[in-house]
Structure formats: structure tokens, C-alpha cells
Design an enzyme around this catalytic site. Structure first.
Site, PDB file in Angstrom:
ATOM      1  CG  HIS A  48      11.442 -33.908  20.157  1.00 28.76           C
ATOM      2  ND1 HIS A  48      11.556 -32.664  20.725  1.00 28.76           N
ATOM      3  CD2 HIS A  48      11.847 -34.786  21.096  1.00 28.76           C
ATOM      4  CE1 HIS A  48      12.018 -32.784  21.955  1.00 28.76           C
ATOM      5  NE2 HIS A  48      12.204 -34.070  22.214  1.00 28.76           N
ATOM      6  CG  ASP A 125      15.199 -33.785  15.135  1.00 25.97           C
ATOM      7  OD1 ASP A 125      16.312 -34.135  15.562  1.00 25.97           O
ATOM      8  OD2 ASP A 125      14.183 -33.716  15.841  1.00 25.97           O
ATOM      9  CD  GLN A 128      16.407 -40.400  19.648  1.00 34.25           C
ATOM     10  OE1 GLN A 128      17.012 -41.461  19.800  1.00 34.25           O
ATOM     11  NE2 GLN A 128      16.139 -39.599  20.656  1.00 34.25           N
ATOM     12  CE  LYS A 151      17.927 -36.182  22.332  1.00 31.16           C
ATOM     13  NZ  LYS A 151      17.427 -36.770  23.586  1.00 31.16           N
ATOM     14  CB  CYS A 288       9.233 -34.049  23.636  1.00 29.84           C
ATOM     15  SG  CYS A 288       9.930 -33.706  25.238  1.00 29.84           S
TER      16      CYS A 288
HETATM   17  C1  LIG Z   1      14.129 -36.581  17.680  1.00 30.35           C
HETATM   18  C2  LIG Z   1      14.513 -35.505  18.650  1.00 30.35           C
HETATM   19  N1  LIG Z   1      14.542 -34.238  18.241  1.00 30.35           N
HETATM   20  C3  LIG Z   1      14.891 -33.227  19.057  1.00 30.35           C
HETATM   21  C4  LIG Z   1      15.204 -33.454  20.369  1.00 30.35           C
HETATM   22  C5  LIG Z   1      15.577 -32.280  21.242  1.00 30.35           C
HETATM   23  O1  LIG Z   1      16.884 -32.379  21.642  1.00 30.35           O
HETATM   24  P1  LIG Z   1      17.498 -31.375  22.760  1.00 30.35           P
HETATM   25  O2  LIG Z   1      16.529 -31.375  23.889  1.00 30.35           O
HETATM   26  O3  LIG Z   1      18.808 -31.991  23.094  1.00 30.35           O
HETATM   27  O4  LIG Z   1      17.640 -30.054  22.105  1.00 30.35           O
HETATM   28  C6  LIG Z   1      15.175 -34.757  20.849  1.00 30.35           C
HETATM   29  C7  LIG Z   1      15.437 -35.014  22.287  1.00 30.35           C
HETATM   30  O5  LIG Z   1      14.733 -35.674  22.978  1.00 30.35           O
HETATM   31  C8  LIG Z   1      14.831 -35.818  19.971  1.00 30.35           C
HETATM   32  O6  LIG Z   1      14.797 -37.084  20.387  1.00 30.35           O
END
Ligand SMILES: Cc1ncc(COP(=O)(O)O)c(C=O)c1O
Length: 330
Positions: A48, A125, A128, A151, A288
Site C-alpha cells: 500500500h 502492515d 488487512q 478496518k 493505493c
Molecule cells: C494494507 C493497508 N495498509 C495501510 C493502509 C492505510 O491505512 P490508513 O489509511 O487507515 O492509515 C491500508 C488502508 O487502506 C491498507 O489496506
């Protein structure tokens, strides 16, 4: 929160706005103190943007460089290839525990062993992963773990950074202000121990309580039950969609709760709009993850992402909706 992710101590849990803020915190604080010219940061092709851009920013500031682990044919991070790329110059490996596009689940334990073998730290990270599987940071062997509340059926604007106690202890503060200090004078300011050192300003109390309620909710259902439920829905979806010639499926067979797909000759936004008319809500776009889109050779994908509230009837509605898309586009 510490118990939920298997952290040995509540002192190791830092409340942040979300995974994005957590990764920026690690990049700026840990990265700023530990990276120097010539050092390397290992990412993967499926990350991401929030696990890419903060590293690019700190790399530019410190003179460190970035390497990108490739993916296997079916869309997992290729740990064999990463093992061959890792050197003693790598100080940090930062990977998605579960891909938000492909649903592929990382062999986190092996990633930790590979990182540690060359003396690098591992950041996972977990955005998910936490809503889809039981996470135990001690068993995973990682050094940093991050996720966002929204999430996990919780509110927006709250998330968690977990880091090993000794690593947090050694990290300099990132943001300054109230609540993160020990003593302040114009001559010299000293800082509070973690986690307060990293929680400058008035805390997001409402967010934390909301996240606590969300955790109680998923724990009442059981993360094992959620994982099995979503795996069954993914299987049904992949079986149904792979029977359609015009549909291209992305990601591995055993992806966690997420199925990305494309339909030949139809833009994912059109798929999304037509499915919306059938009361099926999917996500269409680059998710993203523009480097991953480029790797897949597409501008965007359509993505069905399952939650605890979905059932077989939703898979059936999705498949009916896709049949309608293919009828409309001939
Ligand atoms: C795998 C992953 N990492 C990071 C993020 C970023 O999360 P946030 O926008 O809540 O900081 C997301 C959100 O879409 C994600 O799906």
C-alpha cells in the site's frame, strides 16, 4: 489492545491515527535515528502507498536506498527471491501481512527469520490481517506491527503501532507537545518513557473506546470463525468467477477475504457502477497500490472484500451482477 495482538506489555502499544501515521512514526523516528547513507530498506511490489511513501521520504533524508521484493506468479511476496536479495546493508524490511489488493497472506514467521538473519528489523502492515485472523506478534517474531481501527469494524482516526519494548525505548520522539514530556524548561526538555513519548497531545479517547468495542465484537464472534467464514466466501467467489471466460482473477487461491478481478474490455469503475445498481458494493481503483497495478499491467482492479456480515447470498448477488455487466458490455 496488547492482549488482542499478543504483545507482552501494554507499554509497547502506541495509539496513533492509523497505520499511515504508525509507519510515518517508525520511518521518521526509528529510521531517522538508525538509517545512514548506503543502508537499504526492503519493501515488496504489493505494498500500500502508506508502506512505500514514508520510506521514500526517510530514504531521501538519510541517504538510504529502497529495494523491492518481487511477487510469485500467484501474487504472494516471493520470500525465496527476497532471501537472495537481502544483505547486511538492509536495516529494515517492511511488508504487508495481508495484501489489500490480492488478499495474499505473508509467511510472516519466515519473513522475520530472513530479516533477522541479516540483522534487519521487520515491520508488518497488519491493516488487512487483524480483521481476518488471530494475530500474535510474539509468535510472528516481527519488530513492529501496525493497523487501523476502521478496518477492524472500529472508528476512523484511531490505530495502533506495536513495537518491541527495547526498540521503542531507544526511539527518539517524533511529534512534540503535551503528554509526551517528563520535564520542560527552555534550557532542557526531557521526554516521557514509551508509549507516552509517542502520544503527543490530547489522546483520542473516544477512538480508543470505539476500537475497544470493535475488538470485543470480533472476539465474541472469534477470529478463527471469521477466518473460516471469509475463506469459504472467497472459495465460492473464485470458483464462480473462474467459470466466466471474460473474468481475470488476481491473487492466490487461498487469499484472505479479498478477491480482486478484472473483466476484459470493461473499466473497473463501470463494473463498480453496474454492481452498485444491483446493490453490490465493491471497490474499484488502484487501491493505493499503483506499483502493484503497474506490475499486474492494469490501471485498476475491481475488488470484492468480505466481512463478517457477508454471506453466500452476497456472493450470488455479485455473480449475478457480473453476468449483467458482461451482458451490458456484450
Ligand atoms: C494494507 C493497508 N495498509 C495501510 C493502509 C492505510 O491505512 P490508513 O489509511 O487507515 O492509515 C491500508 C488502508 O487502506 C491498507 O489496506
Amino acid at each position: 489492545m496488547a492482549r488482542f495482538i499478543g504483545a507482552p506489555s501494554t507499554e509497547e502499544v502506541v495509539f496513533v491515527r492509523g497505520a499511515t501515521e504508525a509507519i510515518n512514526l517508525v520511518a521518521q523516528s526509528w529510521g531517522g535515528a538508525n538509517l545512514k547513507p548506503g543502508d537499504r530498506i526492503m519493501l515488496s511490489m504489493l505494498e500500500h502507498h502508506s508502506n512505500i511513501v514514508p520510506w521514500q521520504m526517510i530514504a531521501a533524508r538519510t541517504g538510504a536506498g529502497i529495494d523491492v521484493a518481487p511477487l510469485t506468479e500467484d501474487g504472494r511476496i516471493d520470500l525465496d527471491a527476497m532471501a537472495a536479495m537481502l544483505t547486511e546493508r538492509h536495516k529494515l524490511v517492511a511488508l504487508a501481512h495481508v495484501s489489500n489488493v490480492l488478499g495474499s497472506v505473508l509467511d510472516a514467521r519466515r519473513a522475520a527469520d530472513l530479516a533477522h538473519k541479516v540483522g534487519a528489523k521487520l515491520l508488518l502492515d497488519g491493516c488487512q490481517a487483524v480483521p481476518r485472523m488471530a494475530v500474535d506478534v510474539a509468535a510472528l517474531g516481527c519488530d513492529f506491527y501496525t493497523f487501523s481501527g476502521h478496518k477492524l469494524y472500529g472508528p476512523t482516526g484511531i490505530g495502533v503501532l506495536w513495537a518491541r519494548g527495547e526498540i521503542l525505548e531507544a526511539m527518539p520522539p517524533w511529534q512534540g507537545g503535551g503528554a509526551m514530556i517528563d520535564k520542560v524548561s527552555f534550557a532542557r526538555t526531557t521526554y516521557a518513557p514509551p508509549p507516552a513519548r509517542f502520544e503527543a497531545g490530547t489522546p483520542h479517547v473516544v477512538g480508543v473506546l470505539g476500537l475497544d468495542a470493535a475488538i470485543e465484537y470480533v472476539e465474541t464472534i472469534g477470529l478463527g470463525a471469521i477466518a473460516a467464514h471469509e475463506a469459504a466466501l472467497v472459495r465460492e467467489t473464485r470458483d464462480a468467477l473462474s467459470a466466466l471466460n471474460s473474468v481475470r482473477l488476481f491473487g492466490p487461491e487461498d487469499s484472505a477475504g479479498i478477491v480482486s478481478f478484472a473483466i476484459e474490455g470493461v473499466h473497473p469503475h463501470d463494473i463498480g457502477t453496474i454492481l452498485d445498481e444491483s446493490r453490490v458494493a465493491i471497490r474499484a481503483g488502484h487501491h493505493c497500490a499503483q506499483p502493484l497495478m503497474a506490475h499486474l499491467g492494469v490501471e485498476a482492479t475491481a475488488r470484492a472484500s468480505f466481512g463478517v456480515y457477508n454471506g453466500v447470498q452476497d456472493v450470488e448477488a455479485l455473480v449475478r451482477g457480473i453476468a449483467r455487466v458482461t451482458r451490458i458490455f456484450g
